[in-house]
Write an enzyme that holds these catalytic residues in place. Structure first.
Site, PDB file in Angstrom:
ATOM      1  N   LYS A 106       0.850  -1.202   0.000  1.00 24.36           N
ATOM      2  CA  LYS A 106       0.000   0.000   0.000  1.00 24.36           C
ATOM      3  C   LYS A 106       0.879   1.243   0.000  1.00 24.36           C
ATOM      4  CE  LYS A 106      -3.770  -2.339   2.332  1.00 24.36           C
ATOM      5  NZ  LYS A 106      -4.166  -2.868   3.641  1.00 24.36           N
ATOM      6  N   GLN A 118      -4.419  -1.616  10.138  1.00 26.83           N
ATOM      7  CA  GLN A 118      -4.201  -2.950   9.581  1.00 26.83           C
ATOM      8  C   GLN A 118      -4.654  -4.010  10.592  1.00 26.83           C
ATOM      9  OE1 GLN A 118      -2.967  -3.573   6.364  1.00 26.83           O
ATOM     10  NE2 GLN A 118      -3.556  -5.685   6.838  1.00 26.83           N
ATOM     11  N   ASP A 156     -11.479   2.733   4.211  1.00 28.64           N
ATOM     12  CA  ASP A 156     -11.892   1.330   4.060  1.00 28.64           C
ATOM     13  C   ASP A 156     -13.409   1.223   3.915  1.00 28.64           C
ATOM     14  OD1 ASP A 156      -9.996  -0.672   3.930  1.00 28.64           O
ATOM     15  OD2 ASP A 156      -9.554  -0.607   6.073  1.00 28.64           O
TER      16      ASP A 156
END
Ligand code: NAP
Length: 282
Positions: A53, A97, A120
């Site tokens: 990412k 995460q 997200d």
């Protein structure tokens, strides 16, 4: 006849160019999209995801930060850290995460992210907005799938869609997006009876169950668009989807490959939503 492959890899590359231009435009207005990833502990898979990412974000010219914490961090400390980034005007997207260590309630942490920075799209506020048909941040995997359908000009309005799998991160938001776009949607799951017969009604079939090669050609309406979200390992460690691609591609009209289908779109949408979030600060 062989199904047309819907390449997420290709679309991700196309969107990358589009995003590059969006970032340049933002920079001219004095805004650099900022993304922070909070990484707790040393889980090797998480380390790899996070590095990927960061690489993509940096390549686009983001202000990209990885904050690393020991796996002994307390819930309160992590909440304080999160709040620091909620308040930081340089940060437009926050990602925690998962998985988090046992002493930390993941739901509490995810719910503490400022919903405007929740790239997200998992925050209850964002899930709720999607449910009432006024989406802001959208769960990245289903959002990426919508982009793939759009790219291949697959008609959704008036079509029958079946989503197999009802997770909060894939199945539910997926069904909602298809419904919002005027499909007639059926959601199926592990308790569904006559699954293959229901799947065969689908013009658009999305499979997100996590069982390698579960969906065979008996599940497929001729010409259907089949989206394979699954990421599973076979006995040789090879990455395989939930769909038995070789036989399904003989019946379906469109199919996403695994790898190279849905996967590359998920991270793309994450970066895309960070840019949109930055645009909204102007
Ligand atoms: P999940 O939370 O484990 O949910 C799986 C869903 O599948 C559940 O709703 C379950 O039903 C249903 N299911 C399981 N076995 C079934 C069966 N035999 N028949 C019908 N339905 C069944 O999984 P997830 O997080 O949504 O992920 C699904 C798959 O997508 C995994 O392989 C995951 O790795 C992959 N994935 C890929 C991406 C990507 O970017 N490519 C992103 C996210 C997930 P119940 O609710 O009744 O238990």
């Amino acid at each position: 006849m062989s199904a047309i492959m819907m390449s997420g890899k290709e679309l991700a590359a196309e969107m990358n160019e589009e995003m590059q231009a969006m970032v340049e435009e933002l920079k001219m207005k004095g805004v650099i999209p900022g993304l922070v990833v909070l990484l707790v502990g040393e889980d090797p898979a998480s380390q790899t995801y996070v590095r990927n990412k960061e690489k993509r974000a940096q390549a686009l010219g983001f202000h990209s930060v990885i904050e690393r914490y020991s796996d002994t961090i307390s819930e309160e400390q992590l909440l304080n850290e999160l709040d620091r980034f909620n308040q930081d005007p340089m940060i437009h997207g926050i990602l925690v995460q998962l998985p988090l260590p046992k002493q930390i309630d993941s739901e509490k942490i995810l719910n503490a992210i400022d919903s405007k920075k929740d790239i997200d799209g998992f925050h209850p506020i964002n899930m709720g907005k999607l449910l009432i048909g006024k989406p802001d941040k959208i769960a990245c995997t289903p959002y990426g799938i919508m982009k793939l359908l759009e790219r291949h000009q697959i008609e959704i309005a008036g079509k029958t869609a079946v989503v197999i799998g009802r997770s909060n991160i894939v199945g539910k938001p997926m069904a909602q997006l298809l419904l919002m776009n005027d499909a007639t949607v059926t959601m199926a799951h592990s308790k569904t009876k006559n699954l293959a017969a229901i799947a065969r009604t689908a013009d658009i079939l999305v499979v997100a169950i996590g069982r390698g090669h579960f969906v065979t050609k008996d599940f497929i309406k001729p010409g259907a668009a089949v989206i394979d979200v699954g990421m599973n390992r076979d006995q040789n460690g090879k990455l395989i989807g939930d769909v038995k691609a070789d036989e399904v591609s003989e019946v379906a009209g469109y199919l996403t490959p695994v790898p190279g289908g849905v996967g590359p779109m998920t991270i793309t949408m994450l970066l895309y939503q960070t840019i949109i979030s930055a645009q909204k600060t102007i």
